[in-house]
Scaffold this motif. Structure first.
Motif, PDB file in Angstrom:
ATOM      1  N   TRP A  85       0.820  -1.206   0.000  1.00 26.39           N
ATOM      2  CA  TRP A  85       0.000   0.000   0.000  1.00 26.39           C
ATOM      3  C   TRP A  85       0.858   1.262   0.000  1.00 26.39           C
ATOM      4  CZ3 TRP A  85      -4.602  -0.433  -1.653  1.00 26.39           C
ATOM      5  CH2 TRP A  85      -5.379  -1.555  -1.376  1.00 26.39           C
ATOM      6  N   GLY A  86       2.045   1.194   0.587  1.00 23.80           N
ATOM      7  CA  GLY A  86       2.948   2.346   0.540  1.00 23.80           C
ATOM      8  C   GLY A  86       3.368   2.681  -0.877  1.00 23.80           C
ATOM      9  N   VAL A  87       3.682   1.645  -1.680  1.00 28.57           N
ATOM     10  CA  VAL A  87       4.045   1.866  -3.085  1.00 28.57           C
ATOM     11  C   VAL A  87       2.872   2.474  -3.837  1.00 28.57           C
ATOM     12  CG1 VAL A  87       4.636   0.691  -5.238  1.00 28.57           C
ATOM     13  CG2 VAL A  87       5.806   0.069  -3.128  1.00 28.57           C
ATOM     14  N   VAL A  88       1.659   1.979  -3.583  1.00 33.22           N
ATOM     15  CA  VAL A  88       0.473   2.517  -4.250  1.00 33.22           C
ATOM     16  C   VAL A  88       0.283   3.992  -3.922  1.00 33.22           C
ATOM     17  CG1 VAL A  88      -2.047   2.411  -4.325  1.00 33.22           C
ATOM     18  CG2 VAL A  88      -0.707   0.306  -4.434  1.00 33.22           C
ATOM     19  N   VAL A  89       0.411   4.355  -2.646  1.00 31.79           N
ATOM     20  CA  VAL A  89       0.223   5.747  -2.233  1.00 31.79           C
ATOM     21  C   VAL A  89       1.269   6.652  -2.895  1.00 31.79           C
ATOM     22  CG1 VAL A  89       0.370   7.319  -0.259  1.00 31.79           C
ATOM     23  CG2 VAL A  89      -0.889   5.176  -0.054  1.00 31.79           C
ATOM     24  N   ILE A  90       2.524   6.201  -2.928  1.00 24.80           N
ATOM     25  CA  ILE A  90       3.584   7.008  -3.543  1.00 24.80           C
ATOM     26  C   ILE A  90       3.293   7.246  -5.027  1.00 24.80           C
ATOM     27  CG2 ILE A  90       6.011   6.987  -4.243  1.00 24.80           C
ATOM     28  CD1 ILE A  90       6.637   5.580  -1.599  1.00 24.80           C
ATOM     29  N   VAL A 121       9.192  10.050 -12.244  1.00 19.33           N
ATOM     30  CA  VAL A 121      10.537   9.552 -11.961  1.00 19.33           C
ATOM     31  C   VAL A 121      10.792   9.517 -10.457  1.00 19.33           C
ATOM     32  CG1 VAL A 121      13.005   9.967 -12.291  1.00 19.33           C
ATOM     33  CG2 VAL A 121      11.412  10.338 -14.177  1.00 19.33           C
ATOM     34  N   LEU A 122      10.433  10.616  -9.772  1.00 19.83           N
ATOM     35  CA  LEU A 122      10.638  10.676  -8.330  1.00 19.83           C
ATOM     36  C   LEU A 122       9.791   9.613  -7.613  1.00 19.83           C
ATOM     37  CD1 LEU A 122      10.690  14.550  -7.766  1.00 19.83           C
ATOM     38  CD2 LEU A 122      12.625  12.970  -7.704  1.00 19.83           C
ATOM     39  N   GLY A 123       8.566   9.418  -8.116  1.00 18.24           N
ATOM     40  CA  GLY A 123       7.705   8.415  -7.496  1.00 18.24           C
ATOM     41  C   GLY A 123       8.263   7.011  -7.643  1.00 18.24           C
ATOM     42  N   VAL A 124       8.770   6.671  -8.826  1.00 16.76           N
ATOM     43  CA  VAL A 124       9.363   5.359  -9.041  1.00 16.76           C
ATOM     44  C   VAL A 124      10.588   5.170  -8.161  1.00 16.76           C
ATOM     45  CG1 VAL A 124      10.525   3.897 -10.726  1.00 16.76           C
ATOM     46  CG2 VAL A 124       8.453   5.128 -11.375  1.00 16.76           C
ATOM     47  N   LEU A 125      11.437   6.227  -8.061  1.00 19.02           N
ATOM     48  CA  LEU A 125      12.626   6.130  -7.210  1.00 19.02           C
ATOM     49  C   LEU A 125      12.236   5.957  -5.742  1.00 19.02           C
ATOM     50  CD1 LEU A 125      14.922   8.880  -8.795  1.00 19.02           C
ATOM     51  CD2 LEU A 125      15.191   6.397  -8.949  1.00 19.02           C
ATOM     52  N   ALA A 126      11.217   6.738  -5.298  1.00 21.61           N
ATOM     53  CA  ALA A 126      10.775   6.627  -3.906  1.00 21.61           C
ATOM     54  C   ALA A 126      10.204   5.241  -3.617  1.00 21.61           C
ATOM     55  CB  ALA A 126       9.735   7.697  -3.596  1.00 21.61           C
ATOM     56  N   ALA A 127       9.437   4.697  -4.578  1.00 22.87           N
ATOM     57  CA  ALA A 127       8.894   3.359  -4.394  1.00 22.87           C
ATOM     58  C   ALA A 127      10.011   2.324  -4.337  1.00 22.87           C
ATOM     59  CB  ALA A 127       7.931   3.029  -5.535  1.00 22.87           C
ATOM     60  N   GLY A 128      11.038   2.499  -5.163  1.00 25.14           N
ATOM     61  CA  GLY A 128      12.172   1.571  -5.132  1.00 25.14           C
ATOM     62  C   GLY A 128      12.912   1.616  -3.807  1.00 25.14           C
TER      63      GLY A 128
END
Length: 558
Positions: free
Chosen positions: A35-40, A57-64
């Motif tokens: 759920w954290g990845v979904v929210v990001i 890009v920032l969202g993908v990096l933050a999810a990673g």
């Protein structure tokens, strides 16, 4: 092979391990991380119309980054390790790990001394004030492992009923029973299976929705053999004219026979949540706390009968002082397990020194010699997903419970929550569908599936079959703990490594989760007080059915 032969072959063989919770939307993956990845990603897409592609890009990096820091390893995730280090630093800074048993006279004296030196400018008195304040902060009524524990019934000669109100948890009552254990001496395989099934029948008989008892905690204390009884026999029966060499020879026999020998003491703790249904039932037995005690007397008698029928031998409910004696012994093994003469029910704690990341350090007194002693304790959790996925017999924990390969004082405890079959059946059906879908996805395109997936499907199928209507089985939620005790930090480190090796090679436990940074509180998870299990979260449908069931009919006699 017909169904009867197949059932007989499967009797006494169980599949444990590999799964720590029921499947959900994310399958077996961490729900918080999913759920954290979904929210990001949702937040990133919200800002796309205003800022273009950079938010993606920032969202993908933050999810990673989130996935990396929460990925489980044999040492825990990066986030878990950081949290433990921060907790330890705060504990060292605030000295919250120190514990001194509450002493009203000492509190009065220290409080008066602090008031008298409040405006002092003397350096010696200022330094003393710091120590006095720390001692006052460390002085508490109960140790960390028994926070919020009191007594509903603590008189001598009757079962002790502990009343628990730990911070952040639901209140409950608990009673500890001393039992002789199911296996005594040489037992045949059929006898072993019959007694294991007897324990299952004990749990199933109290898992129905109408039962008030919801938690069971078997506890096994493994400690060196005590030769005091044999020594007393020698002192009272040996001939006064016997030569010294004969007396010395018998002493050598006692030392040689007890070297490396470990004995077990067994307990079973039953816990009753203090909810609206309990209060309604107790009201039929009388008003206020008197009704609670009368209801508990009936519950204790029922639990004793159940333990006897489950082949636990004589089940004796410990008094409040007897339970306190066991708790004190587990902190300070220099105290005999049954020593109650100098105890009150509220004397639950031994003096402890904080500041250690991986140990609960107790500074006690040997009651026989009066000499100071120091004991180092370390506790680890045994979770279902830390077990290798394999078929097991009822004796799978035997290497951990005997002293043949591990000569260390320890306590092994398992907490079992009883879940009604109707609720467990729905969860088992969902687990089976999810596991079969996962296995099908793995075999798609001619790929070879993982062995763990196939065994997991078999376990889910068997659990669903066990929970079928008329089977008599109910569900459980469980977790295990083991506490080891040594007399020094160096020995504790050595014993920790030996325990990990034993669990991995002989018991199929590929990871022990050491509860470091809060070991003083973790010690209480193996005490006979019912602490240490997070109740299973019922589904929305189960919560609705519980709400519709209510507390029962007020007019009914039972």
């Amino acid at each position: 092979m017909n169904e009867q032969e197949q059932a007989e072959q499967q009797r006494g063989v169980f599949i444990l391990g590999g799964e720590g919770s029921h499947r959900g939307f994310w399958g077996e993956k961490a729900k918080g991380r999913g759920w954290g990845v979904v929210v990001i990603l949702v937040i990133a897409f919200i800002f796309v119309p205003s800022f273009g592609w950079p938010p993606i890009v920032l969202g993908v990096l933050a999810a990673g980054v989130l996935v990396l820091i929460t990925s489980a390893t044999h040492n825990g995730s990066i986030l878990e390790r950081r949290v433990r280090r921060k907790r330890h630093r705060e504990s060292v800074k605030t000295r919250s790990g120190d514990y001194h048993p509450f002493d009203q006279q000492r509190v009065t004296m220290l409080t008066a001394a602090l008031e008298q030196t409040a405006k002092t400018k003397d350096k010696g008195e200022r330094a003393a004030r710091v120590e006095w304040a720390r001692e006052l902060a460390a002085m508490r009524a109960t140790p960390d492992g028994a926070d919020g524990m009191g007594w509903l019934q603590s008189a001598r000669g009757i079962p002790g009923i502990a009343w628990h109100g730990p911070v952040g948890e639901d209140p409950y009552l608990s009673v500890a029973f001393a039992v002789s254990g199911q296996l005594r001496g040489m037992e045949s395989p059929d006898s072993t299976l019959r007694k294991a099934e007897g324990f299952g029948a004990l749990l199933a008989g109290r898992a129905a929705p109408g039962s008030l008892l919801r938690f069971v905690q078997p506890v096994t204390r493994i400690l060196p053999a005590d030769t005091a009884l044999q020594e007393w026999w020698v002192m009272t029966n040996i001939d006064d004219e016997a030569p010294e060499w004969a007396k010395k020879s018998y002493e050598e026999v006692l030392i040689a026979s007890s070297a490396g020998a470990m004995v077990q003491r067994h307990y079973v703790v039953a816990s009753w949540p203090l909810n609206a249904r309990f209060a309604e039932k107790a009201r039929k037995f009388g008003e206020g706390r008197d009704g609670w005690r009368r209801l508990m007397a009936a519950e204790i008698e029922s639990a004793q009968r159940g333990l006897h029928d489950a082949y636990f031998g004589e089940a004796v409910a410990l008094t409040a002082r007897g339970t306190t004696a066991v708790i004190r012994h587990m902190q300070n093994p220099s105290r005999p397990l049954d020593l109650v003469r100098d105890l009150a029910p509220t004397d639950l704690g031994e003096r402890a020194r904080g500041g250690e990341f991986s140990a609960h350090v107790v500074e006690g007194i040997d009651p026989e010699t009066g000499a100071p002693v120091e004991w180092w304790h370390r506790t680890a959790a045994i979770r279902a997903d830390h077990l290798s996925v394999a078929q097991r017999t009822p004796l799978w924990l035997l290497p951990l419970l005997t002293g043949s390969k591990l000569d260390v004082i320890r306590t092994v405890s398992f907490h079992i929550e009883l879940i009604p079959a109707s609720e467990a059946r729905r969860a088992a059906r969902k687990d089976l569908v999810a596991d079969m879908a996962t296995e099908h996805a793995q075999t798609a395109g001619g790929r070879i599936p993982l062995d763990e997936g196939s065994v997991r499907v078999l376990a889910a199928q068997r659990r669903r079959n066990d929970l079928a209507e008329g089977g008599g089985h109910h569900g459980t939620n469980w977790i295990g703990y083991v506490t080891i005790t040594s007399d020094s930090k160096e020995q504790l480190a050595l014993d920790s490594r030996e325990l990990e090796e034993l669990c991995d090679t002989d018991a199929g436990i590929h990871r022990l989760e050491w509860l470091d940074s809060y070991q003083s509180a973790a010690s209480g998870l193996t005490w006979p007080i019912g602490r240490g299990i997070k109740p299973d979260e019922p589904t929305w449908a189960a919560r609705t059915m519980r709400m519709l069931a209510g507390k029962g009919e007020k007019e009914a006699i039972s």
